[in-house]
Design a protein around this motif. Structure first.
Motif, short mmCIF file in Angstrom:
data_model
loop_
_atom_site.label_atom_id
_atom_site.label_comp_id
_atom_site.label_asym_id
_atom_site.label_seq_id
_atom_site.Cartn_x
_atom_site.Cartn_y
_atom_site.Cartn_z
N TYR A 1 60.97 -37.61 32.37
CA TYR A 1 60.08 -38.70 32.01
C TYR A 1 60.04 -39.59 33.24
O TYR A 1 61.07 -39.88 33.84
CB TYR A 1 60.61 -39.48 30.81
N PHE B 1 58.44 -43.14 35.33
CA PHE B 1 58.02 -44.52 35.09
C PHE B 1 57.74 -45.22 36.42
O PHE B 1 58.35 -44.91 37.44
CB PHE B 1 59.12 -45.31 34.38
N TYR C 1 57.77 -49.29 37.47
CA TYR C 1 58.01 -50.68 37.08
C TYR C 1 57.60 -51.58 38.24
O TYR C 1 57.71 -51.20 39.41
CB TYR C 1 59.48 -50.92 36.77
N LEU D 1 57.10 -52.80 32.88
CA LEU D 1 56.61 -51.43 32.91
C LEU D 1 55.12 -51.42 33.25
O LEU D 1 54.32 -52.08 32.60
CB LEU D 1 56.84 -50.77 31.55
N LYS E 1 53.87 -44.94 32.32
CA LYS E 1 54.90 -43.92 32.13
C LYS E 1 54.24 -42.57 31.87
O LYS E 1 53.11 -42.49 31.35
CB LYS E 1 55.80 -44.27 30.96
N THR F 1 55.38 -39.03 29.91
CA THR F 1 56.39 -38.31 29.13
C THR F 1 55.93 -36.87 28.94
O THR F 1 56.56 -35.93 29.41
CB THR F 1 56.66 -38.99 27.78
#
Lengths: 114, 111
Positions: B32, B34, B36, B46, B49, B51
């Motif tokens: 996963y 991300f 930020y 955030l 993202k 997934t």
């Protein structure tokens, strides 16, 4: 919009002293985390907490560290005997579920150990 | 073990220009991913993202990132930089509760 809050924003302590950093996670979240960022370095995972117990911890999280959820709203990180190398920004985070791993971060507490 | 590499600790772009922040990851299982953002004196927010599903993900403030498994990359882009985009950007990877972060890229916008 709900947010994670942390107190204090800056803490100065002497080497060997105990410190407690406080966090109020978002109210309906179930998972809680602490991370730290030493100046100039990357953000590092310390510990995750679920259902009143530690679910995962890093090598950094040794016996000097402990976490607690003393009531329904606060989440604390205690450092028993601070060392100079504990000086860092400490971030608390929370998430509603672990399934998508979206974590919401607080503004951080800057800990300075002298 | 998982790790993240962000190429370029500092990136400067002109206002209105393309923003490209690079992130490569290492993971033994499908990760996963991300991005930020951290504004001065604030926590990590955030941006977006990945997934599962669509490999091009759109986030807040006009940012997007594309997961490229063959290149093990998750670069962040924005077509037109704005002064308010000046901040530090962190790429992170996870497959458990633990986020593993890169070292961050400080983005400066030139007026």
């Amino acid at each position: 919009e709900p947010e994670v809050t942390q107190t204090p924003s800056h803490q100065v302590t002497q080497m060997g002293q105990e410190v407690i950093l406080r966090c109020v996670p978002i109210s309906n979240h179930l998972y809680f985390y602490w991370y730290r960022q030493i100046l100039g370095q990357k953000v590092e995972f310390l510990v995750s907490f679920y259902n009143n117990e530690i679910s995962e911890k890093s090598e950094i999280f040794d016996d000097q560290f402990s976490v607690e959820r003393p009531d329904g709203s606060n989440f604390t990180l205690k450092i028993r005997s601070t060392k100079l190398e504990d000086s860092a920004m400490y971030f608390c985070a929370s998430s509603p579920l672990v399934a998508d791993y979206e974590q919401y971060f607080g503004p951080g507490t800057r800990l300075t150990v002298t | 073990a998982q790790s993240v590499t962000q190429l370029g600790s500092h990136v400067s772009v002109s206002e209105g220009a393309l923003v490209l922040l690079r992130c490569n990851y290492s993971s033994s299982v499908p990760p996963y991913l991300f991005w930020y953002v951290q504004y001065p004196n604030q926590g990590l927010q955030l941006l977006l993202k990945y997934t599962t599903g669509a490999t091009l993900v759109k986030g807040i403030n006009g940012f997007e990132a594309e997961f490229k498994k063959s290149e093990t990359s998750f670069h962040l882009t924005k077509p037109s930089a704005h002064m308010s985009d000046a901040a530090e950007y962190f790429c992170a990877v996870s497959r458990t509760e633990k986020l593993t972060f890169g070292t961050g890229t400080r983005l400066t916008i030139i007026p």
